[in-house]
Scaffold this motif. Structure first.
Motif, short mmCIF file in Angstrom:
data_model
loop_
_atom_site.label_atom_id
_atom_site.label_comp_id
_atom_site.label_asym_id
_atom_site.label_seq_id
_atom_site.Cartn_x
_atom_site.Cartn_y
_atom_site.Cartn_z
N MET A 198 0.84 -1.20 0.00
CA MET A 198 0.00 0.00 0.00
C MET A 198 0.87 1.24 0.00
N ARG A 199 0.33 2.31 -0.54
CA ARG A 199 0.96 3.62 -0.40
C ARG A 199 -0.15 4.65 -0.21
N ALA A 200 0.21 5.70 0.51
CA ALA A 200 -0.79 6.76 0.79
C ALA A 200 -0.16 8.12 0.55
N ARG A 201 -0.98 9.05 0.13
CA ARG A 201 -0.49 10.40 -0.13
C ARG A 201 -1.62 11.39 0.12
N PRO A 202 -1.49 12.36 0.95
CA PRO A 202 -0.32 12.64 1.81
C PRO A 202 -0.41 11.83 3.09
N THR A 203 0.69 11.80 3.80
CA THR A 203 0.68 11.08 5.08
C THR A 203 0.62 12.06 6.26
N GLU A 204 0.68 13.33 5.94
CA GLU A 204 0.47 14.35 6.98
C GLU A 204 -0.70 15.21 6.54
N LEU A 205 -1.73 15.22 7.35
CA LEU A 205 -2.94 15.94 6.95
C LEU A 205 -3.77 16.31 8.16
N GLU A 206 -4.79 17.09 7.90
CA GLU A 206 -5.69 17.50 8.99
C GLU A 206 -6.92 16.60 9.00
N VAL A 207 -7.61 16.66 10.07
CA VAL A 207 -8.85 15.87 10.20
C VAL A 207 -9.82 16.31 9.10
N GLY A 208 -10.35 15.32 8.41
CA GLY A 208 -11.34 15.62 7.36
C GLY A 208 -10.73 15.85 6.00
N GLU A 209 -9.42 16.03 5.95
CA GLU A 209 -8.78 16.23 4.64
C GLU A 209 -8.63 14.88 3.94
N PRO A 210 -8.71 14.88 2.62
CA PRO A 210 -8.64 13.60 1.92
C PRO A 210 -7.20 13.13 1.72
N LEU A 211 -7.06 11.79 1.77
CA LEU A 211 -5.78 11.19 1.35
C LEU A 211 -6.12 10.08 0.37
N THR A 212 -5.22 9.87 -0.56
CA THR A 212 -5.45 8.83 -1.56
C THR A 212 -4.64 7.60 -1.16
N LEU A 213 -5.35 6.50 -0.96
CA LEU A 213 -4.71 5.24 -0.61
C LEU A 213 -4.71 4.36 -1.86
N THR A 214 -3.56 3.80 -2.17
CA THR A 214 -3.45 2.91 -3.33
C THR A 214 -3.00 1.53 -2.84
N ILE A 215 -3.81 0.53 -3.14
CA ILE A 215 -3.44 -0.86 -2.80
C ILE A 215 -2.93 -1.51 -4.07
N ARG A 216 -1.72 -2.01 -3.99
CA ARG A 216 -1.09 -2.60 -5.18
C ARG A 216 -0.99 -4.09 -4.97
N ILE A 217 -1.56 -4.86 -5.87
CA ILE A 217 -1.53 -6.34 -5.79
C ILE A 217 -0.71 -6.84 -6.96
N GLU A 257 -3.71 -1.98 -9.44
CA GLU A 257 -3.69 -0.92 -8.42
C GLU A 257 -5.10 -0.39 -8.21
N PHE A 258 -5.48 -0.27 -6.96
CA PHE A 258 -6.82 0.21 -6.60
C PHE A 258 -6.69 1.46 -5.73
N ASP A 259 -7.43 2.51 -6.12
CA ASP A 259 -7.36 3.78 -5.37
C ASP A 259 -8.59 3.94 -4.48
N TYR A 260 -8.36 4.58 -3.35
CA TYR A 260 -9.44 4.92 -2.41
C TYR A 260 -9.17 6.33 -1.91
N GLN A 261 -10.24 7.01 -1.59
CA GLN A 261 -10.07 8.32 -0.96
C GLN A 261 -10.56 8.21 0.49
N LEU A 262 -9.68 8.49 1.39
CA LEU A 262 -10.01 8.37 2.83
C LEU A 262 -9.90 9.74 3.49
N ARG A 263 -10.77 9.94 4.47
CA ARG A 263 -10.69 11.16 5.27
C ARG A 263 -10.64 10.74 6.73
N PRO A 264 -9.56 11.02 7.41
CA PRO A 264 -9.47 10.62 8.82
C PRO A 264 -10.55 11.32 9.64
N LEU A 265 -11.17 10.53 10.53
CA LEU A 265 -12.29 11.08 11.31
C LEU A 265 -11.82 11.87 12.52
#
Lengths: 274, 353
Positions: free
Chosen positions: B50-69, B117-125
């Motif tokens: 997996m890789r994520a970008r960015p790894t430093e962010l604020e609550v509620g900001e989006p990060l893109t997670l990519t799972i590579r198989i 590669e699969f992308d997801y958009q995550l927002r830390p709660l």
């Protein structure tokens, strides 16, 4: 802010579907005036009023009204609503009807100044009008004037045939020459109009539009420079949802007309009949 | 024979079990014992990262997670999109958004035939989220041996540490003022905006031809009618065709109050000039006999007309040299006019000219 949005939503939703042209005009003028009143204090709300005014004027257009003043109003409302592409399209439509209208020319020049042309090069620059501004555009009745002059010329020639007086021959020559000149000018203008109808005006409606070699995203870009909203061109061909356009510098390429619920190109449709 | 009976029974039992579990295809993942989080991928071996970008962010900001198989070796069924929204560790920490809703199961990218590669958009709660949890990946590994069955394999993508900061309330972006020239704030008002103004249209070709032909046709009709009404007028018109005749007639009308001999001289001069210009007669002051001869022989005029012309010139001479016994000056002018008109109307005159 939320309250204002709700209020604007309500205002936008109360436009009657079957309003008469005069009612629409009054509503449009009121919306525009309301927008002008709020320009300094509440620009966001003012823009919403201008959007509403533009919609009402556009409704008038679809109902058959078409004149330079209407298109100028429409263009102004769009311009103040920050809808540059529609404003440019409206001004150009108005100028098609009244090419010498001073207000339309001036406001179009303002709108063109707002278009962001990406450097370098001249890709997408506004077309240059080669017609001298002092040269009047022939009115619709010019055709009848030409026919009247032609008829007078024939009558004068006939009179000369009867009495063989030189003045009648002179009159006939003058009238026929005038009719010929007028008809020649009319034919030239009609040829121009025919070209405009054959290759309608298009205006880019989004920033960063790439001109491609074919009608699909898989085709590579023809030019690396992107086009921004407000760039004008001519529609050469349409295939599906893609249009082939030509810019003022002769550059030709394909751009999507609509994609993913977004309009990328506005096309100047012929005005409806009354 | 009886010594091998337990072994035969065992082989039959294993075969029956495999038949039940796999059906006819030995590479088909068996339903019996299938893990709930089985991805659907079938192949020799898979690696997950997996890789994520960015790894430093604020609550509620989006990060893109990519799972590579990545498939190691041959594979039969490609992996489906891992359902991280079903994992409790993710549900508790992130708001998960789909990036591409249309082809949700499809990978966002396939860099090569072995990689998905699969992308997801995550927002830390909350700011308590310290990492993207590890993601389990279960695939089915078929057996190469027909006796030994395939098995489900489980591997893990390592978690990614995150730094989530509390959300800082940003000041509202000021609304851009509306800037435009004063002329744009003015509109035309009143019913004039309701007019329909059209561009001048050229008539169709048949209509244009008709409009072009109509006026001359009307004029020709008028001329025909006029000639029928006034036939003499038409004759006068033909006379006017002769410029010489026009000039001569004009000169005869413009004779001033002069003495009889002078008047007779001028009339004769005008008539002789007309004959010179119109018929090319030589001589400035021809005698009556010369005129008669010229008209008869050179111009082909009838004898009567030639005689009339000679008589006229004789009368002019008489008025000049014997005024007492001669005809009046006005009569001479009228005779000259009549002579010119007669010469113009005769058919031979047109041929001669």
């Amino acid at each position: 802010m939320v309250g204002a949005s709700v209020l604007i939503g309500l205002v936008l939703s109360v436009t009657p579907a079957e309003a008469s042209p005069d009612e629409l005009r009054v509503q449009a003028e009121a919306a525009f005036e309301a927008g002008v009143q709020q320009v300094a204090t509440a620009p966001d709300e003012a823009r919403q009023h201008f959007v509403r005014a533009a919609r009402l004027y556009d409704q008038l257009r679809t109902q058959g009204s078409a004149n330079a003043a209407l298109y100028c109003n429409l263009g102004n409302a769009y311009f103040l609503a920050n809808d540059l592409p529609h404003a440019i399209l409206a001004y150009r439509q108005g100028l098609r009807l009244a090419p010498n209208d001073h207000e339309l020319r001036r406001n179009l020049a303002y709108a063109r100044e707002e278009v962001k042309f990406p450097p370098p090069g001249v890709l997408g620059r506004a077309p240059v009008d080669h017609r001298p501004p002092w040269l009047p555009r022939l009115p619709a009745w010019a055709l009848f004037a030409a026919l009247a002059l032609y008829s007078l010329g024939c009558l004068a020639a006939m009179r000369w045939w009867m009495v063989r007086r030189g003045r009648w021959l002179l009159a006939a020559g003058g009238a026929l020459a005038g009719a010929g000149l007028l008809q020649g000018a009319l034919l030239y203008e009609m040829q121009e109009d025919r070209q405009v109808q054959r290759y309608p005006l298009v205006v880019i409606a989004e920033d960063g539009v790439l001109m491609r070699r074919g009608n699909g995203l898989t085709y590579e870009a023809r030019y690396q420079t992107t086009l921004n909203r407000g760039v004008e061109g001519r529609l050469l061909f349409q295939r599906g949802n893609w249009v082939q356009i030509e810019l003022s510098g002769g550059e030709v390429g394909w751009v999507p007309r609509q994609m993913d619920n977004k309009t990328y190109v506005l096309v100047d449709e012929p005005e409806p009949s009354p | 024979m009886f010594r091998f009976r337990p072994l035969i029974v065992l082989v039959l039992l294993i075969g029956a079990a495999r038949g039940i579990a796999q059906g006819n295809d030995p590479d088909e993942p068996p339903l019996v014992g299938q893990p709930e989080d089985f991805n659907g991928a079938v192949g020799g071996s898979f690696q997950v990262s997996m890789r994520a970008r960015p790894t430093e962010l604020e609550v509620g900001e989006p990060l893109t997670l990519t799972i590579r198989i990545n498939a190691v070796g041959t594979w039969k069924t490609p992996p489906r999109r891992p359902r991280i929204a079903n994992l409790k560790a993710f549900k508790e920490r992130f708001q998960i958004e789909r990036i591409d809703k249309k082809k949700f199961d499809q990978p966002n990218r396939t860099p090569d035939r072995q990689t998905w590669e699969f992308d997801y958009q995550l927002r830390p709660l909350s700011e308590s989220v310290k990492s993207v949890p590890s993601v389990p990946f279960v695939y089915y590994k078929p057996s190469n041996n027909s006796v030994v069955p395939g098995r489900y394999e489980r591997t893990l993508a390592d978690g990614i540490p995150l730094t989530v900061k509390p959300r800082v309330e940003k000041p509202a972006i000021p609304v851009a003022p509306i800037q435009a020239p004063a002329a744009v704030f003015q509109i035309a008002q009143g019913p004039s905006v309701l007019r329909h103004q059209s561009i001048a249209r050229q008539p169709s070709a048949p209509m244009f031809a008709m409009l072009l032909l109509l006026p001359p046709a009307v004029c020709l009709g008028i001329v025909a009618f006029w000639r029928r009404l006034y036939p003499d007028a038409a004759r006068r018109v033909r006379i006017r065709q002769s410029q010489a005749a026009r000039h001569a007639l004009h000169a005869l009308q413009a004779l001033g109050p002069v003495s009889l001999d002078q008047r007779a001289y001028r009339v004769a001069h005008i008539a002789a000039g007309y004959l010179q210009q119109r018929l090319g007669m030589p001589g400035v002051e021809p005698t009556p006999a010369e005129v008669a001869l010229f008209l008869r022989q050179r111009a082909g005029a009838p004898d009567a007309l030639a005689g009339k012309a000679a008589e006229f010139f004789r009368a002019c001479d008489a008025a000049r040299f014997a005024p007492a016994s001669s005809t009046g000056a006005d009569e001479l002018a009228a005779t000259a006019k009549g002579l010119i008109l007669s010469l113009e109307t005769e058919s031979w005159s047109a041929q001669a000219s």
